[in-house]
Write a protein that holds these residues in place. Structure first.
Motif, PDB file in Angstrom:
ATOM      1  N   ASN A 222       0.802  -1.263   0.183  1.00  0.00           N
ATOM      2  CA  ASN A 222       0.131   0.113   0.009  1.00  0.00           C
ATOM      3  C   ASN A 222       0.850   0.939   0.120  1.00  0.00           C
ATOM      4  OD1 ASN A 222       0.892   0.057   2.675  1.00  0.00           O
ATOM      5  ND2 ASN A 222      -1.057  -0.634   3.325  1.00  0.00           N
ATOM      6  N   TRP A 223       0.486   2.631   0.113  1.00  0.00           N
ATOM      7  CA  TRP A 223       1.188   3.515   0.134  1.00  0.00           C
ATOM      8  C   TRP A 223       1.930   3.697   1.234  1.00  0.00           C
ATOM      9  CZ3 TRP A 223       0.441   7.599   3.380  1.00  0.00           C
ATOM     10  CH2 TRP A 223      -0.789   7.534   4.318  1.00  0.00           C
ATOM     11  N   ILE A 224       1.541   3.342   2.458  1.00  0.00           N
ATOM     12  CA  ILE A 224       2.502   3.206   3.567  1.00  0.00           C
ATOM     13  C   ILE A 224       3.476   2.531   3.336  1.00  0.00           C
ATOM     14  CG2 ILE A 224       2.611   3.088   5.970  1.00  0.00           C
ATOM     15  CD1 ILE A 224      -0.205   3.808   6.252  1.00  0.00           C
ATOM     16  N   GLY A 260      14.852  10.017   9.848  1.00  0.00           N
ATOM     17  CA  GLY A 260      14.298   9.342  10.937  1.00  0.00           C
ATOM     18  C   GLY A 260      14.809   8.184  11.710  1.00  0.00           C
ATOM     19  N   ASP A 261      15.997   7.809  10.970  1.00  0.00           N
ATOM     20  CA  ASP A 261      16.651   6.576  11.385  1.00  0.00           C
ATOM     21  C   ASP A 261      17.615   6.923  12.344  1.00  0.00           C
ATOM     22  OD1 ASP A 261      17.375   3.937  11.641  1.00  0.00           O
ATOM     23  OD2 ASP A 261      18.772   4.125   9.750  1.00  0.00           O
ATOM     24  N   GLN A 262      17.592   6.416  13.600  1.00  0.00           N
ATOM     25  CA  GLN A 262      18.653   6.766  14.767  1.00  0.00           C
ATOM     26  C   GLN A 262      19.477   5.459  15.102  1.00  0.00           C
ATOM     27  OE1 GLN A 262      16.352   8.018  17.988  1.00  0.00           O
ATOM     28  NE2 GLN A 262      15.075   9.646  16.709  1.00  0.00           N
ATOM     29  N   TYR A 331       6.698  15.300   4.935  1.00  0.00           N
ATOM     30  CA  TYR A 331       7.903  15.133   5.713  1.00  0.00           C
ATOM     31  C   TYR A 331       7.799  14.312   6.948  1.00  0.00           C
ATOM     32  CZ  TYR A 331      11.945  16.648   8.468  1.00  0.00           C
ATOM     33  OH  TYR A 331      13.283  16.451   9.439  1.00  0.00           O
ATOM     34  N   ALA A 332       6.422  14.045   7.491  1.00  0.00           N
ATOM     35  CA  ALA A 332       6.550  13.285   8.784  1.00  0.00           C
ATOM     36  C   ALA A 332       6.349  11.833   8.224  1.00  0.00           C
ATOM     37  CB  ALA A 332       5.251  13.491   9.319  1.00  0.00           C
ATOM     38  N   LEU A 333       5.919  11.520   7.071  1.00  0.00           N
ATOM     39  CA  LEU A 333       5.778  10.261   6.527  1.00  0.00           C
ATOM     40  C   LEU A 333       7.182   9.681   6.108  1.00  0.00           C
ATOM     41  CD1 LEU A 333       2.597  10.338   4.067  1.00  0.00           C
ATOM     42  CD2 LEU A 333       3.077   9.257   6.328  1.00  0.00           C
ATOM     43  N   TRP A 337       6.810   8.567  10.394  1.00  0.00           N
ATOM     44  CA  TRP A 337       5.812   8.504  10.873  1.00  0.00           C
ATOM     45  C   TRP A 337       5.706   8.442  12.305  1.00  0.00           C
ATOM     46  CZ3 TRP A 337       1.961  11.524   9.768  1.00  0.00           C
ATOM     47  CH2 TRP A 337       0.550  11.623   9.960  1.00  0.00           C
ATOM     48  N   GLY A 338       6.978   8.938  13.062  1.00  0.00           N
ATOM     49  CA  GLY A 338       7.146   8.928  14.455  1.00  0.00           C
ATOM     50  C   GLY A 338       5.912   9.516  15.404  1.00  0.00           C
TER      51      GLY A 338
END
Length: 393
Positions: A222-224, A260-262, A331-333, A337-338
């Motif tokens: 899906n899109w996510i 967003g990868d820590q 940007y959140a996606l 999406w935290g």
């Protein structure tokens, strides 16, 4: 008289809404302060006792009927939020793991729902049982944290794992349970806040039969899933392009701020960030999302105002608000999406919606509505430090 009454209501309404939000926040925190969710009968008697005590106190010490009615409504809403949080917690804990799962390896059909992240021993990702798996075991955990060692990966390695795939895996599943020591990270609270109901580990041995080896069953994008797979591909490309050990810390910081990868940030770096008080700046939070939304909205408004034809048909302010919201959402996606980014997007969307209704007269009102919205959708958000940092700031 009507105009004066409406003006007085407009002045006091944000503070009245603030009392509802404060009461709801206290009620949800009280619900999670217990070691486990309380039973329905006990919750009912607690609610009844609070109502009786407050009714007696209000009759003895307060003579204003309006104050009495408003206070009763706030207490009733707080009791509703207390019961709601308790019910959500009870529903999540109702899905238990059979005791024999801690001793044997189970063959399960699970779907990958989050991007794999690097660990010291392999990779970790979130998985959910497939539809056929739920038909066989309807009361099993709905979401698990899956650990997959490098040596147990399929022939294509980690690059063959994608969000949206359904795998037939030999896994060892156990109940999430960590030691609780004062002054250290509360792992149990982290699992509860992030909806992790079980811990699963892929087990492949030398004597494992071929029919029990990891096998891809189905793919559903899906899109996510497409966004998560794009993030993972971009991160892998960054790792391949910057393989120099001298730039490992800089690359890890870039990956955290951009996507967003820590996982690539070392413990030494985290300690440095904590000592300097900039940990919240490294993690993608509401500050980053709001800053980007503000810049995009400002640029859109400047560009739109240059055209009289466009401005006469759609106000530049409306365009700026929508561009800022869409930019914040994208940007959140892209950043995973935290929870902090989600709360910021919800707050911006709520502000846009209330402004269209002519209700967003103050930032306090938007803040109150966003708190109530987050608590209704996800009462477990109060267990996250980011929730308090977002609204405390």
């Amino acid at each position: 008289y009507l105009n004066s009454h409406r003006a007085e209501d407009k002045v006091h309404w944000p503070w009245r809404a603030l009392s509802y939000a404060t009461a709801a926040l206290c009620a949800v925190c009280l619900a999670f302060s217990f070691g486990q969710p309380i039973s329905g009968d006990l919750a009912f008697f607690i609610s009844l006792a609070v109502m009786v005590v407050w009714w007696i106190a209000s009759r003895l010490f307060f003579s204003s009927q309006l104050f009495f009615k408003q206070t009763i409504s706030v207490i009733l809403f707080a009791l509703f939020m207390f019961t709601w949080a308790n019910a959500r917690w009870s529903e999540r804990l109702s899905r238990e793991i059979p005791s024999d799962w801690n001793r044997v390896v189970q063959m399960m059909d699970v779907q990958v729902v989050s991007m794999p992240t690097r660990t010291d021993y392999g990779w970790r990702m979130l998985v959910q049982p497939s539809h056929t798996q739920l038909q066989r075991l309807p009361n099993m955990p709905q979401q698990m944290s899956l650990s997959w060692a490098d040596d147990d990966l399929p022939a294509g390695g980690i690059d063959s794992i994608r969000v949206g795939q359904t795998w037939h895996l030999p896994v060892h599943v156990r109940q999430p349970n960590a030691t609780q020591n004062e002054g250290v990270f509360d792992q149990n609270r982290y699992w509860l806040a992030n909806d992790i109901e079980a811990l699963a580990y892929v087990r492949v041995y030398k004597k494992t039969p071929p029919e029990q080896l990891p096998r891809l069953l189905d793919v559903h994008f899906n899109w996510i899933a497409m966004i998560e797979n794009w993030r993972f591909a971009a991160l892998r490309q960054i790792d391949k392009s910057a393989s120099d050990q001298n730039t490992a810390e800089a690359v890890g910081l870039f990956k955290a701020l951009a996507l967003g990868d820590q996982s690539a940030i070392s413990g030494q770096q985290w300690q440095l960030f904590q000592d300097t008080g900039v940990t919240h700046l490294v993690s993608i939070s509401g500050l980053h999302v709001t800053l980007l939304a503000g810049i995009l909205a400002w640029l859109a408004q400047k560009i739109w105002r240059r055209s009289a034809y466009l401005t006469e048909r759609v106000p530049a302010l409306y365009v700026a608000q929508w561009v800022g919201l869409i930019g914040a959402l994208l940007y959140a996606l892209a950043s995973g999406w935290g929870l902090p980014a989600q709360r910021t997007v919800w707050m911006l969307a709520l502000w846009l919606f209330l402004s269209r209704l002519g209700v967003a007269h103050s930032g306090l009102r938007v803040l109150v509505f966003s708190v109530l919205w987050v608590l209704l959708i996800d009462p477990f958000a109060v267990l996250s430090v980011g929730f308090w940092l977002s609204y405390g700031a």
